[in-house]
Design an enzyme around this catalytic site. Structure first.
Site, mmCIF file in Angstrom:
data_model
loop_
_atom_site.group_PDB
_atom_site.id
_atom_site.type_symbol
_atom_site.label_atom_id
_atom_site.label_comp_id
_atom_site.label_asym_id
_atom_site.label_seq_id
_atom_site.Cartn_x
_atom_site.Cartn_y
_atom_site.Cartn_z
ATOM 1 N N PHE A 189 0.847 -1.187 0.000
ATOM 2 C CA PHE A 189 0.000 0.000 0.000
ATOM 3 C C PHE A 189 0.879 1.232 0.000
ATOM 4 C CE2 PHE A 189 -3.712 -2.492 1.013
ATOM 5 C CZ PHE A 189 -4.770 -1.709 0.562
ATOM 6 N N GLU A 190 0.532 2.197 -0.846
ATOM 7 C CA GLU A 190 1.210 3.485 -0.876
ATOM 8 C C GLU A 190 0.309 4.524 -0.197
ATOM 9 O OE1 GLU A 190 4.198 4.036 -1.824
ATOM 10 O OE2 GLU A 190 4.741 2.308 -3.073
ATOM 11 N N ILE A 191 0.776 5.098 0.893
ATOM 12 C CA ILE A 191 0.018 6.068 1.679
ATOM 13 C C ILE A 191 0.752 7.403 1.575
ATOM 14 C CG2 ILE A 191 -0.856 6.639 3.978
ATOM 15 C CD1 ILE A 191 -0.573 3.540 4.551
#
Length: 861
Positions: free
Chosen positions: A363-365
């Protein structure tokens, strides 16, 4: 770290200097965990600086510094090179890093920002994003102190000696329905991922319906700082040379935490790991850097599973940060291409290959802006809570699917008595030595097996249980315990089976003997004085303990290296048994030194409860007795060992030791390490089976008239058979099959009929009573087995210049009644004799009429 003392002067690039505040000056530094800055110079009210790239290849944008002594002043901070200021300006802390807020884009002009220090602003910190270091994790975990569903351990030590945390949360009894892996900070600077991880763990540990569900069903393993040194040092972490942590999952890992993770996780998983999430932050700004998204897998099946999870997350999410499936980045688009992974394999790609994993998703946050919403510590935590709720929904659906599949089980594959799925092996580099099956015991309807590695080195081998459906699982009690174990013993007074360091009760509950789990255990046997409440354990290094069968408290009694005078050699104890009021132990130390007659470190010894006595100074590998009454001629005990010339069978009959000799089927066993673990067991009720030096023998359980007879060879073989038993009508043999020099260490089980042994190699072997042995006049040799072989020849040599007579005698009844066969008389030199086809007897021995150095050696084909 960079420190600059500003005294209203123009300063050169000072390099890395640690300084103190000068009188009336301003200090700009990064001398604290997570700090990072290079201060180039000061001109009037402007500080010129840049991110400290360190070992990052190319440019990256993380920085984190503080200013002291600037009360009441307004300073500008001008970055050289590329612009490293995010879309919401810098994050600012006025309380020494405890809380942070975005300064705002309005304070930014190009690659600089300005800040007006209040009169009481003694310490102000500025950072590219909201930082998160070990102190923050400790504060979070302190809120769950003594929580029953939380355990914090150590994955490994970093190169700089820091501890890499390994957090276990949820169901921690070792037997969850599912396991989940969470990782963060593969790139040290990606701090917002840590707040999301906090939010996720907060749900798992919460006193809520979701928290209780996780506590019943899921064990979560979280590695909050994969690049722990980088996090604390304030490194970029991205694009490290020669490769960063998230490209280190291929070949030998260069980073200790990744190497430890690759070893621990597959073996901890035990087939129950279903999902892995690797939390990241993207680039500084622009497309794909200001939304939350999943970089899609190149594997279409995994990509569809990622989409499936994404739709659940989209439906269940709460909080200000919004994830949309449509924002996910398919493989092959933008930066998510094969070229991006040319430097190595990522954590998510690696995790997708672990047995049982259905979903592996990075996941890219974003650091500051997610679809127009500010990313803060609390909003990132809220997103982590949404991840936890989606994770529950995903696993509940998997659970329903798997239970439906379990209702229609697939018939296990079986080839010639071997079930390939019942293979003991460690995943990855879990065991780089060997992976044998040391002991078997049928108990509470199942077959239990314990694996072993060499010298307690490695992970992923443990206690296994096999069900009637011929499926095998590694028991939860052994998930994090790998050792060298080859002991088994059923203690009927307490209703427990002991195997390795485990005690299994009549309901199948498993306990661990904590005091012995880090020792190499080779035998468990009856206690001499308190057999109802205690047992003895023997370790391969000569440790001898008594264990209370109720409390499992272990008490060390002896170091048998000292008691049995083993010095100048490596001890290698193999077996122990209690019979006839004594404990008998076997140590099989043997290498070229013993073969050449330079050392005698092998031992067969006994302890009567008061003192130890050495019975024989040769290598012995097994001790076993037939637990029988006087109607069997007593509680006869057998011990097997060898010399360079033959196998030795010592028999304790009514308190008196007897000695017999047997042929060797192979010299492959002529070393202490090569004898794992030749056994004597009850093959079936009241039938003993002996495996020694590559030959299986039928062994009588009784000693009528004080004599042993009826020993018969069944077959010769090369299989290493550490144990064998009967279970559910099948004869089962363990093994130690593939060592590290042949590939991934592994071993399997063989299931068949006991009489299938007759179809193995035809009995054949060689050996004899004398090999260059000084013999006295009229000395008679020990009995040597003769029955059960087809072609037989004896070779005779002596060194005397006088005629020496070798008189062969046979005992065809096996009761000690010796009859003359033939005498061979000759001067110094060689003779041989071929026995007629069909001729046999139970035992043969030889008598020399003169003193000489003699060799008498039999070859059976």
């Amino acid at each position: 770290m960079r420190v600059l003392v500003l005294a209203l002067l123009i300063a050169p690039d000072l390099g890395i200097v640690r300084g103190q505040n000068s009188a009336g000056g301003i200090i700009v530094d990064a001398d604290y965990p997570g700090g990072n800055i290079v201060v180039e110079r000061m001109e009037a009210e402007t500080v010129y600086l840049r991110p400290d790239l360190r070992d990052t290849e190319g440019w990256w944008f993380y920085w984190n510094f503080r200013v002291r002594g600037a009360e009441g002043r307004t300073l500008s901070f001008q970055f050289s090179g590329n612009n490293p200021i995010g879309v919401r300006g810098p994050a600012v802390s006025l309380d020494r890093g405890r809380t942070w807020a975005w300064l705002g884009a309005e304070a930014v002009r190009g690659s600089s920002f300005s800040y007006a220090f209040s009169q009481d602003a003694a310490d102000v910190r500025f950072c590219f994003a909201v930082p998160y270091v070990e102190a923050d994790l400790r504060e979070f975990l302190a809120g769950f102190a003594r929580h029953p569903n939380l355990r914090v351990e150590e994955l490994c030590k970093t190169r700089q000696g820091r501890s890499v945390e390994r957090i276990h949360a949820g169901r921690l009894d070792g037997d969850p329905r599912f396991r989940v892996l969470l990782t963060a900070r593969h790139h040290a600077c990606e701090s917002m991922a840590s707040f999301a991880l906090e939010g996720l763990l907060d749900v798992v540990l919460s006193d809520s319906d979701d928290g209780h569900w996780f506590g019943r069903n899921v064990e979560v393993l979280a590695i909050p700082f994969v690049d722990k040194d980088g996090v604390e040092a304030g490194d970029q972490g991205k694009n490290r040379k020669p490769r960063d942590h998230n490209r280190d999952y291929i070949g030998p890992s260069i980073h200790p935490s990744v190497a430890a993770l690759r070893t621990f996780v597959p073996n901890w998983s035990n087939g129950k790991l279903r999902a892995a999430f690797d939390l990241h932050c993207p680039h500084i700004r622009g497309e794909y850097n200001e939304v939350i998204y999943i970089p899609g897998s190149s594997d279409e099946r995994m990509w569809q599973e990622q989409r499936r999870f994404g739709r659940l997350l989209e439906d269940l999410q709460r909080g200000p940060l919004v994830y949309r499936v449509s924002d996910d980045l398919p493989f092959g688009k933008a930066w998510n291409t094969g070229r991006n992974y040319a430097a190595g394999k990522s954590c998510s790609r690696w995790a997708s290959g672990i047995d049982g994993v259905r979903l592996s998703a990075p996941f890219e946050i974003p650091y500051a802006n997610a679809a127009g919403q500010p990313v803060t510590a609390e909003s990132a935590r809220a997103f982590g809570r949404s991840l936890a709720r989606a994770m529950r929904a995903y696993l509940e659906r998997l659970d329903a699917e798997e239970r439906q599949a379990e209702a229609s089980p697939v018939r296990p594959v079986q080839v010639g008595g071997v079930f390939p799925q019942m293979t003991v092996m460690a995943h990855g580099l879990g065991s780089d030595s060997e992976a044998g099956i040391g002991a078997l015991v049928p108990w509470v309807g199942k077959l239990w097996a314990v694996g072993y590695v060499a010298h307690i080195r490695g992970q992923g081998i443990g206690l296994y249980e096999i069900g009637e459906d011929m499926t095998m699982r590694r028991h939860p009690a052994s998930v994090t315990l790998t050792g060298t174990f080859a002991n088994r013993f059923v203690h009927w007074p307490s209703g427990q089976a002991f195997i390795g360091p485990y005690a299994i009760d009549i309901d199948g509950n498993v306990r661990t003997i904590e005091g012995l789990k880090n020792h190499r255990l080779c035998a468990t046997c009856d206690h001499l004085k308190d057999p109802k409440d205690k047992v003895y354990f023997l370790g391969m290094e000569g440790g001898f303990w008594e264990v209370d069968v109720h409390s499992l408290q272990a008490t060390h009694l002896f170091d048998l290296r000292k008691e049995l005078e083993i010095a100048g050699a490596r001890e290698h104890f193999k077996s122990a048994f209690t019979a006839q009021g004594r404990v008998v132990v076997a140590n099989n130390t043997y290498d070229e030194q013993e073969f050449l007659g330079r050392r005698q470190a092998g031992r067969l010894a006994e302890w009567d409860g008061d003192k130890w006595t050495i019975v024989e100074r040769n290598p012995f590998v097994e001790v076993h007795a037939s637990a029988s009454s006087s109607s069997y001629g007593g509680n006869t005990l057998y011990a097997t060992g060898w010399t360079k010339s033959s196998v030795v069978l010592r028999v304790l009959v009514n308190g008196t030791w007897q000695r017999y000799l047997l042929p060797k089927a192979s010299h492959s066993w002529d070393h202490a390490w090569n004898t794992e673990w030749m056994r004597i067991r009850h093959a079936v009720t009241e039938r003993l089976l002996m495996d020694v030096h590559g030959m299986f023998y039928e062994l009588p359980p009784f000693a009528y008239g004080g004599r042993i007879w009826g020993i018969r060879p069944i077959c010769s073989h090369l299989r290493v058979v550490p144990d064998f038993c009967h279970w559910r009508g099948l004869f089962v043999m363990a093994s130690d099959q593939i060592d590290h020099d042949q590939g991934q260490p592994q071993s399997g089980l063989w299931f068949g009929n006991l009489d299938d042994l007759w179809q193995m190699g035809k009995p054949a072997g060689w050996g004899g009573p004398w090999w260059d042995t000084p013999v006295q006049a009229d000395e008679v040799s020990d009995p040597f087995l003769m029955t059960g072989f087809d072609k037989k020849v004896v070779h005779m040599v002596h060194d005397s210049d006088e005629n020496v007579s070798f008189a062969l005698e046979v005992d065809f009844l096996g009761d000690g009644s010796w009859q003359p066969y033939e005498t061979f008389r000759f001067r110094k030199g060689y003779r041989h004799h071929e026995f007629p086809d069909g001729f046999s007897a139970h035992w043969v021995r030889v008598r020399a009429d003169r003193a000489c150095k003699a060799t008498v050696y039999f070859m059976y084909n």
